[in-house]
Design a protein around this motif. Structure first.
Motif, PDB file in Angstrom:
ATOM      1  N   HIS A 375       4.349 -48.533 -71.183  1.00 51.13           N
ATOM      2  CA  HIS A 375       4.891 -47.704 -72.254  1.00 51.13           C
ATOM      3  C   HIS A 375       3.831 -47.449 -73.322  1.00 51.13           C
ATOM      4  N   ASP A 460       8.791 -44.937 -82.310  1.00 49.38           N
ATOM      5  CA  ASP A 460       8.964 -45.749 -81.110  1.00 49.38           C
ATOM      6  C   ASP A 460      10.068 -46.787 -81.296  1.00 49.38           C
ATOM      7  N   ARG A 462      13.322 -46.432 -80.636  1.00 48.30           N
ATOM      8  CA  ARG A 462      14.213 -46.395 -79.478  1.00 48.30           C
ATOM      9  C   ARG A 462      15.534 -47.130 -79.736  1.00 48.30           C
ATOM     10  N   ASP A 463      16.220 -46.697 -80.817  1.00 49.87           N
ATOM     11  CA  ASP A 463      17.556 -47.197 -81.177  1.00 49.87           C
ATOM     12  C   ASP A 463      17.566 -48.656 -81.625  1.00 49.87           C
ATOM     13  N   VAL A 487       9.435 -35.678 -76.799  1.00 46.51           N
ATOM     14  CA  VAL A 487       9.790 -37.069 -76.525  1.00 46.51           C
ATOM     15  C   VAL A 487       8.922 -37.559 -75.367  1.00 46.51           C
ATOM     16  N   ASP A 489       8.592 -40.992 -73.047  1.00 42.31           N
ATOM     17  CA  ASP A 489       9.053 -42.319 -72.647  1.00 42.31           C
ATOM     18  C   ASP A 489      10.021 -42.915 -73.675  1.00 42.31           C
ATOM     19  N   GLY A 490      10.880 -42.082 -74.230  1.00 41.99           N
ATOM     20  CA  GLY A 490      11.870 -42.529 -75.198  1.00 41.99           C
ATOM     21  C   GLY A 490      11.420 -42.502 -76.637  1.00 41.99           C
TER      22      GLY A 490
END
Length: 501
Positions: A375, A460, A462-463, A487, A489-490
């Motif tokens: 990532h 980065d 991601r939630d 976007v 990779d998220g």
């Protein structure tokens, strides 16, 4: 007078007829010669074992965010940055300086140089433990202690055991502190304690067994120990910024050290890492437990060393795997002490069991999945394509290695979102957010964004709990000056609304 040859052809020297060598000199020579032979045989074995156990560390460019953080710090320091001012972390300066020196000599494009230094650090730790054990229990005990330590030293998740980070470089100094104290060299013991602290704060825990050995010796060495411990720390503070040094290494981590908000999360991590290390120590723990029931080993300082190390692991309530590395040296010595009492077959069993466990952990290190690295590499590739080498960028996440992989300059001295939200300790509960940041961090961050606005921002999160929608200042910054650009990779990319990036 008598005449005797020196070694060169035709060279002679005079020797008094009736003078004899003092008995003390003879015994000293007799002691030194076997020691040289002992170490000539043991050190190559330990060096080979240290190299083998660190083979997985060379198998990937970066192992964890700590390595990435140190690599970025070292580059910034080499470019004229100042520790605790233009680049910050909650750690003392010794390991960042070590990275900077390695990069200055071998270049900053690879961590191979510091990985080699990590092998040397492990070898030094093993040799010092071997010397301690040999002094107490004989030649065989010295070999046992050095070998057992190296076999168990990889007994954690490879991201913790194979990374060239703070604990690996702290351990030689903790072992050196005990080695010096065992020989009643109190000033040197204090200096070693200081260096352990300057590698990582919890390294200072070794002061407890050192002080106990001083008390037990009944010697007036307290002043020498204190001077040795204070002077290196004072020098490090003066070489950086004294106020910043105190804040970032001691007083500025209250929220980070809190247990509130992530109890189950960190307890599960602590239990997992305890079980993993217990598996690695499967050959060491049974002898220690058995001897505890049948005899006393006379190793009070070693138990104090282990106890203070356990307290250091517990400090801060995070239980990351690499914290547990601090336990391994005293465990290896306690196991060595126990094995001196038990039958020889128990020693063979302990070494073979440790070797088998070591093999399993090495295989884990070589075959471990690399999702986080993949990532980070994807984000770094994107960052390198969309920016120029002189551009400043911001990665809003917990993987500072992205900066290093892309060879781009961070837009902020805060290399992770953790320092601005308290997520850096793995928090996943209520104590994550803007108000839990390091004191004074957000005004500085806003000034940095205004003075040198990043060309590219990569969200980065991601939630995670530190996502921009939960951080009002960052959300306003992105809304006012940036627009979404894709976007990867998220991770969400933002470029400046003026068209740069």
């Amino acid at each position: 007078m008598l005449v005797e040859p020196l070694g060169g052809v035709g060279e002679v020297r005079a020797r008094p007829r009736h003078r004899s060598v003092p008995p003390r000199s003879v015994s000293a020579i007799q002691r030194r010669c076997p020691a040289r032979g002992y170490w000539r045989r043991l050190l190559p074995l330990l060096a080979a074992l240290a190299a083998v156990t660190r083979v997985p560390s060379f198998a990937r460019p970066v192992w964890n965010p700590d390595e990435g953080y140190l690599a970025v710090q070292a580059r910034l320091l080499a470019d004229g940055g100042q520790l605790y001012e233009t680049v910050v972390d909650r750690k003392p300066p010794l390991v960042p300086w070590l990275y900077e020196a390695a990069f200055a000599v071998f270049g900053s494009g690879s961590l191979t140089s510091v990985r080699v230094l990590a092998v040397v650090a492990q070898l030094l730790t093993a040799a010092l433990l071997a010397s301690l054990a040999r002094r107490r229990w004989g030649d065989g005990a010295g070999r046992t202690a050095g070998v057992l330590y190296l076999l168990v030293s990889v007994g954690l998740n490879p991201e913790d055991a194979q990374a060239a980070t703070f604990e690996v470089f702290m351990l030689p100094f903790t072992a050196l502190a005990m080695w010096c104290a065992d020989r009643r060299r109190w000033r040197a013991a204090g200096a070693a304690v200081a260096c352990a602290f300057l590698a990582k704060q919890t390294g200072g825990a070794v002061l407890v067994p050192v002080a106990w050995l001083l008390w037990r010796s009944r010697e007036p060495g307290a002043l020498r120990l204190a001077v040795g411990a204070v002077l290196p720390v004072l020098a490090a503070a003066l070489l950086t910024d004294p106020a910043g040094f105190v804040f970032w290494t001691v007083t500025g981590s209250a929220a980070y050290a809190s247990f509130t908000g992530s109890e189950l999360h960190v307890l599960a991590r602590g239990l997992t890492n305890t079980v993993i290390l217990a598996v690695a120590c499967a050959g060491l723990l049974p002898p220690v437990v058995r001897v505890l029931r049948i005899a006393r080993t006379g190793s009070g300082d070693l138990w104090l060393w282990l106890g203070s190390s356990v307290a250091a692991v517990l400090l801060g309530f995070h239980f990351f795997g690499h914290y547990y590395l601090q336990l391994i040296p005293p465990v290896a010595l306690l196991a060595t002490a126990a094995l001196q009492i038990l039958p020889r077959e128990r020693l063979v069993r302990a070494v073979l069991t440790s070797a088998c466990c070591c093999t399993l952990f090495l295989a884990w290190g070589l075959l471990a999945p690399r999702s986080d690295l993949t990532h980070a590499q994807r984000l770094a590739d994107t960052m390198a394509r969309r920016t120029d080498p002189g551009d400043r960028v911001l990665v809003w996440g917990i993987h500072p290695e992205t900066y290093w992989l892309a060879d781009r300059t961070p837009a902020s001295r805060y290399l992770t979102a953790g320092l601005l939200t308290n997520y850096s300790g793995g928090r996943n509960g209520p104590q994550v957010g803007e108000k839990y940041a390091v004191e004074g961090a957000w005004p500085v961050f806003r000034d940095e964004m205004a003075e040198h606005p990043p060309v590219l921002v990569i969200d980065d999160s991601r939630d995670k709990p530190y996502a921009p929608e939960r951080v009002p200042s960052l959300r306003r910054l992105l809304a006012a000056r940036y627009e979404e650009a894709g976007v990867v990779d998220g991770a969400v990319l933002y470029v400046r609304a003026d068209g740069r990036g």
